[in-house]
Design an enzyme around this catalytic site. Structure first.
Site, short mmCIF file in Angstrom:
data_model
loop_
_atom_site.label_atom_id
_atom_site.label_comp_id
_atom_site.label_asym_id
_atom_site.label_seq_id
_atom_site.Cartn_x
_atom_site.Cartn_y
_atom_site.Cartn_z
N HIS A 162 0.85 -1.20 0.00
CA HIS A 162 0.00 0.00 0.00
C HIS A 162 0.88 1.24 0.00
O HIS A 162 2.08 1.17 0.22
CB HIS A 162 -0.90 0.02 1.25
CG HIS A 162 -0.15 0.18 2.54
ND1 HIS A 162 0.53 -0.88 3.13
CD2 HIS A 162 0.06 1.25 3.34
CE1 HIS A 162 1.10 -0.45 4.24
NE2 HIS A 162 0.84 0.84 4.39
N ASP B 284 0.60 5.00 2.03
CA ASP B 284 -0.21 5.63 3.08
C ASP B 284 -0.96 6.84 2.54
O ASP B 284 -0.42 7.62 1.76
CB ASP B 284 0.69 6.11 4.23
CG ASP B 284 1.39 4.96 4.94
OD1 ASP B 284 0.90 3.83 4.88
OD2 ASP B 284 2.44 5.22 5.56
N HIS C 162 4.74 0.29 0.34
CA HIS C 162 5.42 -0.52 1.35
C HIS C 162 4.49 -1.59 1.88
O HIS C 162 3.28 -1.58 1.65
CB HIS C 162 6.00 0.35 2.48
CG HIS C 162 4.99 1.19 3.20
ND1 HIS C 162 4.57 2.41 2.75
CD2 HIS C 162 4.31 0.97 4.35
CE1 HIS C 162 3.69 2.91 3.58
NE2 HIS C 162 3.50 2.06 4.57
N ARG D 86 5.92 6.22 14.67
CA ARG D 86 5.80 6.83 13.33
C ARG D 86 5.36 8.28 13.43
O ARG D 86 4.38 8.58 14.11
CB ARG D 86 4.79 6.04 12.51
CG ARG D 86 4.51 6.69 11.18
CD ARG D 86 3.61 5.85 10.32
NE ARG D 86 2.62 6.71 9.72
CZ ARG D 86 1.65 6.29 8.93
NH1 ARG D 86 1.54 5.01 8.63
NH2 ARG D 86 0.80 7.14 8.42
O1 AKG Z 1 5.30 -1.45 10.61
C1 AKG Z 1 5.82 -1.15 9.56
O2 AKG Z 1 6.94 -1.55 9.23
C2 AKG Z 1 5.11 -0.21 8.62
C3 AKG Z 1 3.66 -0.18 8.89
C4 AKG Z 1 2.94 0.78 7.98
O3 AKG Z 1 2.37 0.42 7.00
C5 AKG Z 1 2.99 2.21 8.29
O4 AKG Z 1 3.48 2.61 9.35
O5 AKG Z 1 2.53 2.98 7.44
FE FE2 Z 2 1.72 2.11 5.80
#
Ligand code: AKG
Ligand code: FE2
Length: 275
Positions: free
Chosen positions: A95, A97, A250, A265
């Protein structure tokens, strides 16, 4: 500062700097490298939550994610977390984001805080390389098309996540989303053409039903991934990745059942997308 490309066409490792101590010229070089390579990987960082927030503010604006749990002490930081007793993870399919926002987030700065003993990698794929690799007839077919994106089927109270053991952790289950973007965009900074549809959030081509859209979308998704344009980030304590949502897809690999994983994040604000 040393920059080493990670895969032939995706990702760059940036060594010899501490993100918390970058000067203006280094920050500019890091930004350009992330825009170009799609994801920047930084090892052995001393990067506290305060450093994380301060660095994100220097980069540009911060978007607060509407769905993930927030860190109580630091509301700018979203917790991308899987408990040891949970089966479902966040982001465990290809996907990009926020494509469901009309002004999608530029990218994210993800910091490893708690890692499983093995696994829990994150895969990235470069959508500039993906676009370049499309056959000419497919490039012609998508020229000028737009697509509609939404996250409602994923995050709403009757959505995909709500039906798993992750649903209870989410916020924003009453939100409605929807945005239209060109199928091929130009990167606002590099000018490179990028494929901008993804199987998680793209619902249909504008002017066509979902059923009519799926054969073309599935051809694009299949063509978008190849060995040369993918890179797998193997996290270590102290690893930080910064990715560009326009340049990359990702996928967080969910292969560590029985173990916890927690990432911090911060989502960076973006701009409207155009051809
Ligand atoms: O946990 C991760 O490595 C990425 C998860 C994810 O898709 C995000 O944080 O946007
Ligand atoms: Fe993500």
């Amino acid at each position: 500062m040393d920059m080493t490309p990670l895969a032939p066409k995706c990702g760059v490792e940036i060594a010899g700097i501490q993100l918390a101590e970058t000067d203006g010229a280094q920050l500019e070089a890091v930004k350009q490298a992330v825009y170009e390579h799609g994801v920047g990987l930084f090892r052995q960082q001393e990067f506290s939550p305060e450093d994380h927030i301060a660095f994100a503010k220097r980069w540009g604006g911060i978007d607060i994610n509407n769905y993930f749990p927030l860190n109580d002490a630091y509301p700018e930081i979203a917790l991308v977390r899987k408990r040891a007793d949970q089966a479902m993870n966040i982001g465990g399919a290809w996907h990009t984001d926020h494509s469901y926002d009309q002004v999608p987030a530029m990218g994210s700065i993800l910091v490893a805080r708690e890692l499983p003993p093995s696994g829990g990698d994150t895969l990235y794929a470069h959508m500039g390389a993906a676009y370049d690799s499309l056959p000419d007839d497919l490039k012609e077919e998508i020229e000028g098309l737009e697509a509609f994106h939404s996250a409602d089927h994923v995050y709403k109270e009757d959505g995909l996540y709500a039906q798993t053991d992750m649903g209870g952790d989410l916020r924003g289950q009453d939100l409605e989303t929807g945005a239209t973007h060109p199928v091929v965009i130009r990167h606002p900074e590099t000018g490179r053409k990028l494929l901008y549809v993804n199987s998680a959030f793209t619902i249909h081509i504008v002017g066509r039903t979902r059923e009519e859209s799926l054969p073309l979308l599935q051809r694009l998704y299949a063509a978008a991934l190849n060995d040369e344009n993918q890179y797998c980030v193997q996290w270590q304590p102290g690893s930080v990745a910064i990715w560009d949502n326009r340049t990359t897809w990702h996928n967080a690999v969910n292969d560590y059942q029985g173990h916890a994983r927690e990432m911090h994040r911060i989502t960076l604000s973006g701009e409207a997308l155009a051809v």
